[in-house]
Write an enzyme that holds these catalytic residues in place. Structure first.
Site, PDB file in Angstrom:
ATOM      1  N   HIS A  81      39.712  44.622  45.983  1.00  0.00           N
ATOM      2  CA  HIS A  81      39.363  43.415  45.237  1.00  0.00           C
ATOM      3  C   HIS A  81      38.345  43.730  44.146  1.00  0.00           C
ATOM      4  O   HIS A  81      38.541  43.387  42.963  1.00  0.00           O
ATOM      5  CB  HIS A  81      38.793  42.380  46.211  1.00  0.00           C
ATOM      6  N   GLU A  82      37.253  44.385  44.522  1.00  0.00           N
ATOM      7  CA  GLU A  82      36.212  44.679  43.539  1.00  0.00           C
ATOM      8  C   GLU A  82      36.687  45.717  42.521  1.00  0.00           C
ATOM      9  O   GLU A  82      36.230  45.721  41.374  1.00  0.00           O
ATOM     10  CB  GLU A  82      34.940  45.158  44.236  1.00  0.00           C
ATOM     11  N   HIS A  87      38.127  43.868  39.624  1.00  0.00           N
ATOM     12  CA  HIS A  87      37.079  43.456  38.683  1.00  0.00           C
ATOM     13  C   HIS A  87      36.624  44.628  37.830  1.00  0.00           C
ATOM     14  O   HIS A  87      36.490  44.521  36.598  1.00  0.00           O
ATOM     15  CB  HIS A  87      35.874  42.915  39.457  1.00  0.00           C
ATOM     16  N   GLU A 142      39.030  36.945  38.332  1.00  0.00           N
ATOM     17  CA  GLU A 142      39.569  36.822  39.686  1.00  0.00           C
ATOM     18  C   GLU A 142      41.070  37.058  39.720  1.00  0.00           C
ATOM     19  O   GLU A 142      41.610  37.541  40.719  1.00  0.00           O
ATOM     20  CB  GLU A 142      39.238  35.450  40.273  1.00  0.00           C
TER      21      GLU A 142
END
Length: 490
Positions: free
Chosen positions: A255-256, A259, A285
């Site tokens: 997930h990160e 980003h 997101e």
């Protein structure tokens, strides 16, 4: 263009200082000594005072007026002016002492939240939350003028969005999400083994690299709450680990990484400028969620990941790739948003969206938040919250004043649904590559369609141009229904 050159030189230094301020926050969540919190709050306040002074410098308005009078036809120049004017006008509405006070208080409140969370003691945190909320409401009122305070705060994270439009979108999401949950929820067990945490971190770094994270311009550290910070050539992410749940390390890392890859992929020509960052948290997101879910939880990629986990951990009690895929995607009861399955994650976000709007409007007092949270959670999920760390103290966001941030998580899921639909049409060989642990056909597509543009376009424009259609919740819901119907039929 002398005025434009002067404006951009001023902005470059402002952006550089903002990156330094962000590094102070990263340090605070990763390696800062606990006893340094009071000093760090003063350092953060000093940095924000300096940044506020630069953003409200009268020369900025003069330079903007001069350049805009020349009606620049270059879309990059026009985008720079749009972003600088937006930031200048917003900063000019907020008194400098208020900006500094917010930085000072939120630097301290973050530590207070961490201590209250560890002790499961919301009552100890409630007065701190009240102070943060009051300052943010004051800021929101200054920004809103005669408009809606929550909408004014929302612009920090998703320019152009309103609570009204988000409420309509989320209202359309909720019934179908609940129907998917009722049809697919399962009591199937998760993993039942012990996984060495150092090995988890090694595998997390391997997975991040597979998704394109450039470790020569980034790093991975541990924190209580995973996050990403920085831009350009210094982008840092954090994750966490649990000896009984390696997914609590691997999927936050993916997930990160979404980003971080967004920030690393922005056109280098935009470095240390208003365009040299992700355009909004909703679009941000969309990248982290599509990396984590549509790619990272796909049948093709989990087949590869199963093999890598067998290589790293040996036999951990899962028979084959199909069983592993079902465990990764099991739709199950739980309390923590960041550990939730793809369906119920959005229900967690909708809960927070409604509660924070009530906090900002004054309809909900901070001291009553825990009871309101517990009541709403039981109504939405059907079981009671046993302790504050599994309830209203689980997220760091409100402790640091991020009111208006939570809805961008579900908005990002909606954007990701639209992007994945277009990606599937453009990249027919996607599953073949994912099965080899190679997400690059997808990440290259995302880099070209979304990431490289930075803040050149407005948020909805980015998604519309990438997908060939305006964003709506349909593709996300269709994807979730098809995926979990197939899983429940196995």
């Amino acid at each position: 263009m002398e005025a434009f050159e002067a404006l951009m030189a001023h902005e470059r230094d402002t952006q550089a200082l903002a990156q330094v301020a962000g590094r102070l926050s990263w340090d605070q969540e990763t390696v800062m000594p606990r006893g340094a919190a009071a000093q760090r709050s003063e350092e953060a306040a000093a940095m924000q005072a300096m940044l506020h002074a630069r953003r409200t410098d009268p020369r900025v308005a003069e330079w903007l007026e001069t350049v805009e009078a020349q009606a620049p036809g270059d879309p990059v120049v026009a985008a720079h002016l749009r972003e600088i004017r937006r930031e200048h006008e917003r900063a000019s509405k907020v008194p400098g002492d208020l900006a500094a006070a917010l930085a000072r208080v939120t630097a301290l409140s973050q530590g207070a939240w961490a201590e209250a969370r560890a002790a499961d003691d919301f009552a100890a945190f409630a007065p701190v939350l009240a102070e943060v909320l009051e300052l943010r409401r004051e800021e929101g009122a200054a920004l809103a003028g005669t408009g809606d305070v929550y909408d004014a705060l929302l612009q920090d994270y998703e320019p152009g969005a309103t609570a009204e439009t988000l409420t309509s979108m989320f209202g359309a999401l909720r019934p179908r999400l609940i129907a998917i949950r009722e049809a697919a929820i399962s009591e199937a067990a998760g993993l039942d083994a012990v996984f060495d945490e150092a090995v988890q971190m090694e595998l997390a770094r391997e997975v991040a690299a597979a998704f394109g994270y450039d470790m020569s311009r980034g790093r991975i550290d541990r924190a209580v709450h995973p996050f990403s910070s920085g831009s350009g050539s210094d982008v840092r992410i954090t994750t966490r680990s649990d000896p009984h749940d390696p997914f609590n390390c691997l999927y936050p890392t993916i997930h990160e990484t979404g980003h971080a890859c967004y920030e690393q992929a922005v056109d280098p020509a935009y470095a240390l400028s208003p365009l040299g960052r992700g355009v909004s948290m909703g679009v941000h997101e969309s990248q982290s969620r599509i990396y984590e879910n549509q790619l990272g939880r796909s049948r093709a990629f989990t087949g590869w990941l199963f093999g890598r986990m067998r290589d790293r951990f040996g036999d951990f009690g899962v028979a084959d790739e199909d069983m592993f895929y079902r465990i990764v995607n099991r739709l199950h009861a739980g309390f923590i948003r960041t550990e939730a399955d793809e369906v119920q994650y959005n229900l967690h976000v909708l809960l927070r969206f409604d509660l924070e709007r009530a906090l900002v409007s004054g309809d909900l007092a901070p001291r009553d938040l825990e009871a309101a949270w517990n009541d709403r959670f039981e109504a939405d999920f059907g079981y009671a919250v046993p302790k504050a760390s599994l309830g209203c103290l689980q997220d760091v966001h409100w402790s640091v004043g991020l009111f208006g941030y939570f809805p961008t998580y579900s908005l990002g899921n909606v954007y990701a649904g639209c992007l994945f639909e277009a990606l599937r049409a453009d990249v027919p060989e996607l599953d073949t590559a994912l099965a080899k642990g190679d997400p690059s056909p997808a990440t290259t597509w995302l880099r070209d369609k979304v990431q490289r543009h930075g803040a050149l376009m407005e948020p909805r424009e980015v998604i519309t141009q990438a997908c060939g259609r305006g964003p709506d919740e349909g593709p996300l819901l269709d994807y979730l229904e098809a995926k979990f119907r197939a899983l429940s039929e196995v």
